[in-house]
Design a protein around this motif. Structure first.
Motif, short mmCIF file in Angstrom:
data_model
loop_
_atom_site.label_atom_id
_atom_site.label_comp_id
_atom_site.label_asym_id
_atom_site.label_seq_id
_atom_site.Cartn_x
_atom_site.Cartn_y
_atom_site.Cartn_z
N GLU A 25 0.83 -1.21 0.00
CA GLU A 25 0.00 0.00 0.00
C GLU A 25 0.87 1.26 0.00
N TYR A 29 0.86 4.13 -2.87
CA TYR A 29 0.65 5.54 -2.53
C TYR A 29 1.80 6.42 -3.05
N ILE A 33 1.76 9.38 -6.13
CA ILE A 33 2.28 10.75 -6.02
C ILE A 33 3.26 11.02 -7.17
N ARG A 68 2.47 26.53 -1.50
CA ARG A 68 1.42 25.51 -1.38
C ARG A 68 1.86 24.33 -0.49
N THR A 69 3.15 23.96 -0.59
CA THR A 69 3.64 22.82 0.20
C THR A 69 3.60 23.12 1.70
N LYS A 132 -6.15 15.39 5.27
CA LYS A 132 -4.99 15.81 6.04
C LYS A 132 -5.30 17.10 6.77
N ILE A 134 -4.07 19.45 10.20
CA ILE A 134 -3.09 19.62 11.28
C ILE A 134 -3.76 20.32 12.46
N MET A 143 4.19 26.38 11.25
CA MET A 143 3.90 26.50 9.82
C MET A 143 3.51 27.92 9.46
N GLY B 21 4.87 12.40 1.65
CA GLY B 21 3.49 12.77 1.30
C GLY B 21 2.59 12.96 2.50
N VAL B 22 2.90 12.33 3.60
CA VAL B 22 2.06 12.49 4.80
C VAL B 22 2.72 13.39 5.85
N SER B 23 3.89 13.95 5.52
CA SER B 23 4.55 14.82 6.50
C SER B 23 3.85 16.18 6.54
N PRO B 24 3.90 16.89 7.69
CA PRO B 24 3.18 18.15 7.79
C PRO B 24 3.69 19.23 6.84
N PHE B 25 4.95 19.15 6.46
CA PHE B 25 5.52 20.20 5.63
C PHE B 25 5.49 19.87 4.14
N PHE B 27 2.32 19.54 2.05
CA PHE B 27 0.98 19.48 1.49
C PHE B 27 1.15 19.26 0.00
N ALA B 35 -3.85 8.28 1.70
CA ALA B 35 -2.65 7.67 2.29
C ALA B 35 -3.03 6.34 2.93
N PRO B 36 -2.16 5.34 2.85
CA PRO B 36 -2.47 4.05 3.49
C PRO B 36 -2.55 4.21 5.01
N CYS B 38 -1.36 2.58 7.44
CA CYS B 38 -0.12 2.42 8.21
C CYS B 38 0.74 3.69 8.20
N LEU B 39 0.49 4.59 7.25
CA LEU B 39 1.28 5.83 7.20
C LEU B 39 0.58 7.00 7.88
N GLU B 42 -1.65 11.28 13.46
CA GLU B 42 -2.33 12.47 13.96
C GLU B 42 -1.36 13.64 13.94
N LEU B 43 -1.73 14.70 13.23
CA LEU B 43 -0.84 15.87 13.18
C LEU B 43 -1.43 17.02 13.99
#
Lengths: 203, 43
Positions: A25, A29, A33, A68-69, A132, A134, A143, B21-25, B27, B35-36, B38-39, B42-43
């Motif tokens: 998985e 994923y 991307i 954007r990131t 997603k 935060i 941020m 791809g799942v890191s806070p920095f 987007f 996202a799967p 397992c990745l 909670e942020l």
């Protein structure tokens, strides 16, 4: 299509390397991307070259993507919609940047966008989605700080444009930054029919 | 053996992209796939 292709390649790699389902998985994923981004970038480069707005589009795209990131913002719910929307927006930025960069003093536009972006940063950054979000307050403040630092660096670069003579690209960059910050506003979420509760994450 | 090394390297690089791809920095500005589990964190 991107999802199916990613699943297929991930399944092949997983079989060859005897990976478990979780690893498979993750592969899928990551590939989604990479392949999704690759297709979009190639399409954008090709179309902007054909339209003769390549450099303006690239400046707009980099200005947009860098912010954007960090700041987040509205996303379309399918890859197809996302592809069409983002390519259209970025090509419009390139076309406007090329044809209208001389209409007014860029510094005035830059300061207006800086003000709008600064306000948006304090109010909505990081703007999440259902996938997603935060909520950690320390992370949110971090941020916001990064966004303001980047915005300040950006406005300094804009102010310096007469020295380094890149005036023709300034308007594209302003449009890119404006778009990135517009997409974190509740209005943009509404326009894209995205349901998201802003109150939950606000500091 | 060579094929396995190439695939392992590719898999490692893809896993790094997936983790970013799942890191806070990061987007994702291009696309936001699911996202799967397992990745997810909670942020």
């Amino acid at each position: 299509m991107v999802k199916r292709l990613s699943d297929y390649i991930a399944s092949y790699i997983s079989n060859e390397l005897n990976y478990n389902q979780d690893k498979g998985e993750v592969m899928s994923y990551g590939l989604e991307i990479i392949i999704g981004g690759f297709l979009k970038t190639i399409s954008l480069i090709t179309l902007s070259l054909v339209l003769g707005i390549f450099s303006y589009t690239m400046v707009g795209m980099v200005s947009f993507a860098v912010f954007r990131t960090i700041i987040g913002g509205a996303h379309q719910d399918t890859y197809g919609k996302c592809f069409v929307t983002s390519i259209t927006i970025l090509l419009c930025i390139g076309a406007l940047g090329k044809n209208f960069y001389f209409v007014a003093d860029s510094s005035i536009w830059a300061f207006l966008v800086y003000g709008q972006s600064f306000f948006s940063t304090l109010t909505w950054v990081p703007a999440g989605t259902e996938k997603k979000e935060i909520k950690n307050q320390k992370l949110r403040i971090k941020m916001k700080s990064m966004s303001i630092a980047l915005l300040t660096l950006w406005i300094i670069l804009i102010i310096l444009y007469p020295i380094y003579n890149y005036q023709q690209y300034v308007f594209s960059s302003i449009l890119g930054v404006f778009t990135a910050f517009f997409l974190i506003t509740p209005l943009a979420y509404k326009l894209m029919s995205i349901k998201f509760n802003f109150k939950k994450g606000v500091i | 053996m060579f094929k396995k090394s190439v695939l392992s390297t590719a898999a490692f690089m893809v896993a790094i992209v997936a983790a970013s791809g799942v890191s806070p920095f990061s987007f994702l500005w291009v696309y936001e796939p699911d996202a799967p589990t397992c990745l997810k964190k909670e942020l």
